[in-house]
Write a protein that holds these residues in place. Structure first.
Motif, PDB file in Angstrom:
ATOM      1  N   GLY A   6       1.084 -17.381  27.900  1.00 38.46           N
ATOM      2  CA  GLY A   6       0.812 -18.093  26.672  1.00 38.46           C
ATOM      3  C   GLY A   6       1.916 -18.196  25.664  1.00 38.46           C
ATOM      4  O   GLY A   6       1.642 -18.379  24.483  1.00 38.46           O
ATOM      5  N   GLY A   7       3.169 -18.063  26.068  1.00 39.31           N
ATOM      6  CA  GLY A   7       4.251 -18.441  25.172  1.00 39.31           C
ATOM      7  C   GLY A   7       4.618 -17.441  24.116  1.00 39.31           C
ATOM      8  O   GLY A   7       5.105 -17.824  23.048  1.00 39.31           O
ATOM      9  N   ASP A   8       4.368 -16.142  24.337  1.00 37.78           N
ATOM     10  CA  ASP A   8       4.731 -15.159  23.324  1.00 37.78           C
ATOM     11  C   ASP A   8       6.166 -14.678  23.488  1.00 37.78           C
ATOM     12  O   ASP A   8       6.600 -13.746  22.835  1.00 37.78           O
ATOM     13  CB  ASP A   8       3.759 -13.975  23.343  1.00 37.78           C
ATOM     14  N   TYR A   9       6.927 -15.300  24.347  1.00 34.61           N
ATOM     15  CA  TYR A   9       8.342 -14.965  24.533  1.00 34.61           C
ATOM     16  C   TYR A   9       9.066 -16.183  25.086  1.00 34.61           C
ATOM     17  O   TYR A   9       8.453 -17.158  25.550  1.00 34.61           O
ATOM     18  CB  TYR A   9       8.516 -13.770  25.478  1.00 34.61           C
ATOM     19  N   LEU A  10      10.396 -16.130  25.021  1.00 34.09           N
ATOM     20  CA  LEU A  10      11.238 -17.131  25.649  1.00 34.09           C
ATOM     21  C   LEU A  10      12.220 -16.440  26.586  1.00 34.09           C
ATOM     22  O   LEU A  10      12.706 -15.344  26.283  1.00 34.09           O
ATOM     23  CB  LEU A  10      12.029 -17.934  24.602  1.00 34.09           C
ATOM     24  N   LEU A  11      12.522 -17.089  27.701  1.00 33.80           N
ATOM     25  CA  LEU A  11      13.581 -16.645  28.600  1.00 33.80           C
ATOM     26  C   LEU A  11      14.810 -17.501  28.306  1.00 33.80           C
ATOM     27  O   LEU A  11      14.776 -18.725  28.472  1.00 33.80           O
ATOM     28  CB  LEU A  11      13.168 -16.804  30.056  1.00 33.80           C
ATOM     29  N   ALA A  12      15.880 -16.851  27.844  1.00 33.42           N
ATOM     30  CA  ALA A  12      17.065 -17.592  27.423  1.00 33.42           C
ATOM     31  C   ALA A  12      18.304 -17.078  28.138  1.00 33.42           C
ATOM     32  O   ALA A  12      18.481 -15.868  28.310  1.00 33.42           O
ATOM     33  CB  ALA A  12      17.255 -17.487  25.911  1.00 33.42           C
ATOM     34  N   ILE A  13      19.148 -18.005  28.528  1.00 36.10           N
ATOM     35  CA  ILE A  13      20.439 -17.683  29.131  1.00 36.10           C
ATOM     36  C   ILE A  13      21.529 -17.934  28.093  1.00 36.10           C
ATOM     37  O   ILE A  13      21.587 -19.018  27.498  1.00 36.10           O
ATOM     38  CB  ILE A  13      20.698 -18.549  30.378  1.00 36.10           C
ATOM     39  N   GLY A  14      22.378 -16.952  27.881  1.00 39.15           N
ATOM     40  CA  GLY A  14      23.543 -17.109  27.022  1.00 39.15           C
ATOM     41  C   GLY A  14      24.786 -17.294  27.868  1.00 39.15           C
ATOM     42  O   GLY A  14      24.956 -16.640  28.895  1.00 39.15           O
ATOM     43  N   VAL A  15      25.661 -18.217  27.433  1.00 38.01           N
ATOM     44  CA  VAL A  15      26.887 -18.521  28.174  1.00 38.01           C
ATOM     45  C   VAL A  15      28.071 -18.470  27.216  1.00 38.01           C
ATOM     46  O   VAL A  15      28.042 -19.074  26.142  1.00 38.01           O
ATOM     47  CB  VAL A  15      26.836 -19.917  28.822  1.00 38.01           C
ATOM     48  N   MET A  16      29.122 -17.760  27.648  1.00 44.44           N
ATOM     49  CA  MET A  16      30.342 -17.693  26.845  1.00 44.44           C
ATOM     50  C   MET A  16      31.558 -17.813  27.745  1.00 44.44           C
ATOM     51  O   MET A  16      31.663 -17.125  28.755  1.00 44.44           O
ATOM     52  CB  MET A  16      30.404 -16.359  26.082  1.00 44.44           C
ATOM     53  N   THR A  17      32.466 -18.730  27.390  1.00 51.53           N
ATOM     54  CA  THR A  17      33.789 -18.774  28.005  1.00 51.53           C
ATOM     55  C   THR A  17      34.796 -18.515  26.892  1.00 51.53           C
ATOM     56  O   THR A  17      34.813 -19.224  25.901  1.00 51.53           O
ATOM     57  CB  THR A  17      34.059 -20.131  28.683  1.00 51.53           C
ATOM     58  N   GLY A  18      35.615 -17.502  27.068  1.00 49.80           N
ATOM     59  CA  GLY A  18      36.498 -17.059  26.000  1.00 49.80           C
ATOM     60  C   GLY A  18      37.889 -17.656  26.064  1.00 49.80           C
ATOM     61  O   GLY A  18      38.197 -18.520  26.892  1.00 49.80           O
ATOM     62  N   ASN A  19      38.757 -17.148  25.174  1.00 47.82           N
ATOM     63  CA  ASN A  19      40.114 -17.677  25.065  1.00 47.82           C
ATOM     64  C   ASN A  19      40.955 -17.426  26.300  1.00 47.82           C
ATOM     65  O   ASN A  19      41.927 -18.134  26.556  1.00 47.82           O
ATOM     66  CB  ASN A  19      40.811 -17.055  23.847  1.00 47.82           C
ATOM     67  N   SER A  20      40.597 -16.418  27.086  1.00 51.51           N
ATOM     68  CA  SER A  20      41.395 -16.109  28.266  1.00 51.51           C
ATOM     69  C   SER A  20      41.245 -17.146  29.365  1.00 51.51           C
ATOM     70  O   SER A  20      42.086 -17.241  30.260  1.00 51.51           O
ATOM     71  CB  SER A  20      41.017 -14.728  28.819  1.00 51.51           C
ATOM     72  N   LEU A  21      40.165 -17.921  29.321  1.00 50.21           N
ATOM     73  CA  LEU A  21      39.901 -18.981  30.297  1.00 50.21           C
ATOM     74  C   LEU A  21      39.919 -18.463  31.727  1.00 50.21           C
ATOM     75  O   LEU A  21      40.363 -19.144  32.661  1.00 50.21           O
ATOM     76  CB  LEU A  21      40.927 -20.124  30.143  1.00 50.21           C
ATOM     77  N   ASP A  22      39.397 -17.242  31.890  1.00 50.54           N
ATOM     78  CA  ASP A  22      39.360 -16.670  33.241  1.00 50.54           C
ATOM     79  C   ASP A  22      37.972 -16.744  33.871  1.00 50.54           C
ATOM     80  O   ASP A  22      37.805 -16.418  35.042  1.00 50.54           O
ATOM     81  CB  ASP A  22      39.844 -15.228  33.237  1.00 50.54           C
ATOM     82  N   GLY A  23      36.970 -17.150  33.098  1.00 48.18           N
ATOM     83  CA  GLY A  23      35.643 -17.237  33.678  1.00 48.18           C
ATOM     84  C   GLY A  23      34.576 -17.398  32.618  1.00 48.18           C
ATOM     85  O   GLY A  23      34.866 -17.546  31.426  1.00 48.18           O
ATOM     86  N   ALA A  24      33.335 -17.370  33.082  1.00 48.37           N
ATOM     87  CA  ALA A  24      32.178 -17.455  32.190  1.00 48.37           C
ATOM     88  C   ALA A  24      31.351 -16.185  32.326  1.00 48.37           C
ATOM     89  O   ALA A  24      31.166 -15.675  33.435  1.00 48.37           O
ATOM     90  CB  ALA A  24      31.316 -18.672  32.537  1.00 48.37           C
ATOM     91  N   ASP A  25      30.868 -15.671  31.210  1.00 47.37           N
ATOM     92  CA  ASP A  25      29.923 -14.560  31.193  1.00 47.37           C
ATOM     93  C   ASP A  25      28.552 -15.119  30.839  1.00 47.37           C
ATOM     94  O   ASP A  25      28.416 -15.916  29.900  1.00 47.37           O
ATOM     95  CB  ASP A  25      30.334 -13.508  30.153  1.00 47.37           C
ATOM     96  N   LEU A  26      27.538 -14.679  31.598  1.00 47.70           N
ATOM     97  CA  LEU A  26      26.184 -15.169  31.386  1.00 47.70           C
ATOM     98  C   LEU A  26      25.211 -14.009  31.410  1.00 47.70           C
ATOM     99  O   LEU A  26      25.440 -13.003  32.108  1.00 47.70           O
ATOM    100  CB  LEU A  26      25.772 -16.173  32.469  1.00 47.70           C
ATOM    101  N   VAL A  27      24.117 -14.151  30.677  1.00 48.53           N
ATOM    102  CA  VAL A  27      23.060 -13.155  30.718  1.00 48.53           C
ATOM    103  C   VAL A  27      21.724 -13.851  30.524  1.00 48.53           C
ATOM    104  O   VAL A  27      21.614 -14.823  29.761  1.00 48.53           O
ATOM    105  CB  VAL A  27      23.279 -12.061  29.647  1.00 48.53           C
ATOM    106  N   LEU A  28      20.718 -13.383  31.238  1.00 45.21           N
ATOM    107  CA  LEU A  28      19.336 -13.856  31.079  1.00 45.21           C
ATOM    108  C   LEU A  28      18.573 -12.779  30.332  1.00 45.21           C
ATOM    109  O   LEU A  28      18.521 -11.626  30.766  1.00 45.21           O
ATOM    110  CB  LEU A  28      18.701 -14.105  32.442  1.00 45.21           C
ATOM    111  N   THR A  29      18.008 -13.142  29.191  1.00 46.93           N
ATOM    112  CA  THR A  29      17.349 -12.181  28.317  1.00 46.93           C
ATOM    113  C   THR A  29      15.974 -12.703  27.928  1.00 46.93           C
ATOM    114  O   THR A  29      15.786 -13.897  27.689  1.00 46.93           O
ATOM    115  CB  THR A  29      18.186 -11.938  27.044  1.00 46.93           C
TER     116      THR A  29
END
Length: 503
Positions: A6-29
């Motif tokens: 019933g919608g009492d939470y959200l599943l969200a993915i955060g994405v960050m690519t930093g200044n080093s341009l070596d990859g992406a970090d992701l997390v599902l929370t």
């Protein structure tokens, strides 16, 4: 499954690519409606080498154009027609692949797969790739207008993944006169409220990357209320990594192996503190009060650190220079506590996050300085200040300063930056501010980000997202004018003031 409830939470993915341009970090929370959160799965995706090179070229041209994206696109097209949009498309597709990889990884976890329908992720919070940032503190001294440039096609990302995307988090704060940074403090306050129930309060979060930044969540002495402040402290990995890359051809001092063989040189430490982090006006960034955000362009590889000039009467050994650079990283973080506003209790608990703290030398130095280890040298001009910080931190923690990875608080330390943008996305749906005057200098708290539904249709959002939007009435709380702002980059790219004034 639990996510039929019933919608009492959200599943969200955060994405960050930093200044080093070596990859992406992701997390599902998982973000609950009561404000609590729980990490479910994290993922790191290496960036293709060719994409990294292309993004560096885009960043160089955006810098040369001083954030004017029309001019930057023209410069790129002069070298290769369509270069900007092909690079941005490749970047967006890379992020979309990384999102799919994270979801596949989460589905492979039997426990998660039994609890959630992981085919129905609610949100992606995507920071985009920063190419330029000229906040008020810099623009005023240059006689320029403020701007920030993050690229990334949020609508294309929503279409490719089938997930609602929230992006462009810095523009709203900049439009309210803020620095557009840091974005971590409100997220850290959310975690600190949870940690307070465990007795870990007041609490500081220290992120160690190329630059270190700090968020302090503490009590106001006069009101007794919870206050969060935060700012960039200064260079962290920058100098040790630069030495390892230029003199040894490797990315970093893995596990602090080189630094452990060296000796801290206090004369070089003093040179680094007073001469290595100067703003365009020649001011020492480390001594400037917040709100403040740093620029790696200000980080000067001193000849003494590079080994091309003597310290005293001798060129220092490579190991000694690396050791001192690593000690400087920790020293800067402790020193920055002197900038806490008066009346705010210095924390006695520290949660470390970011890849820089994987270097055990930096971590051990930070702990030792906070606890007054006589084997860690202090610059004479800082002795009284550092003593005051140590005593206040010890008093706040009941006698012994506690320094732990943020993993000990139930959150993946390496995913902290990515989670910031998952939280920012959830706050945008809730209509809650994600920056504050006391952290960025904005005129008032700012709701941050724009929302992009798959195929530009809210009907394609999950039922939970639609339910939260209907409840909070938050859909139109930020400026989203496709007739004014190009969706391929942040709304506050150079020229945003003129466009708004003429609208």
């Amino acid at each position: 499954m639990q996510d039929q409830d019933g919608g009492d939470y959200l599943l969200a993915i955060g994405v960050m690519t930093g200044n080093s341009l070596d990859g992406a970090d992701l997390v599902l929370t998982r973000f609950d409606i009561d404000g609590t959160m729980e990490d479910l799965c994290a993922h790191g995706a290496p960036m293709p080498e060719g994409l990294g090179r292309s993004l560096r070229e885009v960043r160089a041209k955006v810098g040369a154009a001083n954030g004017d994206m029309a001019a930057a696109v023209h410069l790129l097209d002069a070298d290769e027609p369509g270069a900007f949009f092909s690079t941005e498309r490749a970047y967006t597709e890379f992020v979309a692949r990384a999102v799919r990889e994270l979801i596949i990884k989460a589905k492979a976890d039997a426990s998660l797969a039994s609890r959630y329908d992981l085919g129905r992720i609610d949100l992606i919070g995507s920071h985009g790739q920063t190419c330029a940032h000229c906040p008020p503190s810099i623009a005023a001294k240059r006689g320029e207008t403020t701007y920030t440039v993050q690229i990334g096609d949020a609508q294309a990302l929503a279409d490719l993944t089938g997930v609602t995307v929230v992006s462009d988090f810095r523009s709203d704060d900049l439009m309210l006169g803020g620095e557009g940074a840091p974005l971590a403090p409100v997220h850290h306050r959310h975690i600190a409220v949870m940690a307070r129930a465990l007795g870990r309060f007041p609490l500081a979060f220290v992120n160690g990357g190329n630059t270190s930044n700090i968020s302090v969540v503490s009590l106001d002495a006069s009101s007794g209320g919870i206050i969060v402040v935060g700012w960039d402290a200064g260079p962290f990995n920058h100098f040790p990594d630069k030495l390892m890359q230029t003199e040894r051809g490797v990315p970093c001092d893995q596990d602090g192996a080189v630094g452990r063989r060296g000796v801290i040189n206090i004369e070089l430490l003093g040179a680094l503190f007073h001469r290595a982090v100067l703003t365009e006006e020649g001011d020492n960034f480390l001594d400037k009060p917040p709100p403040k955000s740093s620029d790696p362009a200000w980080y000067v590889l001193l000849p003494e650190l590079a080994g091309t000039a003597p310290v005293g009467d001798a060129i220092l050994a490579f190991e000694d220079r690396v050791r001192t650079a690593e000690y400087f990283a920790a020293y800067v973080v402790v020193h920055t506590l002197s900038h806490l506003p008066s009346g705010l209790q210095i924390p006695g608990h520290f949660a470390l996050c970011g890849g820089g703290w994987k270097n055990p030398v930096c971590r051990e130095d930070f702990i030792a300085i906070l606890n007054g280890d006589p084997n860690r040298p202090i610059l004479p001009e800082h002795e009284a200040l550092m003593t005051s910080i140590r005593e206040a931190a010890a008093a706040s923690s009941g006698g012994h300063v506690a320094v732990e990875s943020s993993d000990r608080y139930g959150f993946d330390a390496t995913a902290m930056e990515a989670r910031i943008f998952a939280d920012a996305a959830v706050c945008r749906i809730r209509g809650e501010p994600f920056t504050l005057p006391e952290t960025t200098g904005a005129s008032h708290p700012a709701v941050c980000g724009v929302i992009r539904f798959p195929h530009a249709d809210e009907a394609h959002a999950t039922a939970r997202v639609r339910q939260w939007l209907q409840k909070t009435k938050s859909a139109d709380l930020t400026i989203d004018r496709p007739d004014l702002f190009d969706p391929h980059w942040s709304r506050a790219a150079r020229g945003w003031e003129q466009m708004r004034l003429s609208s």
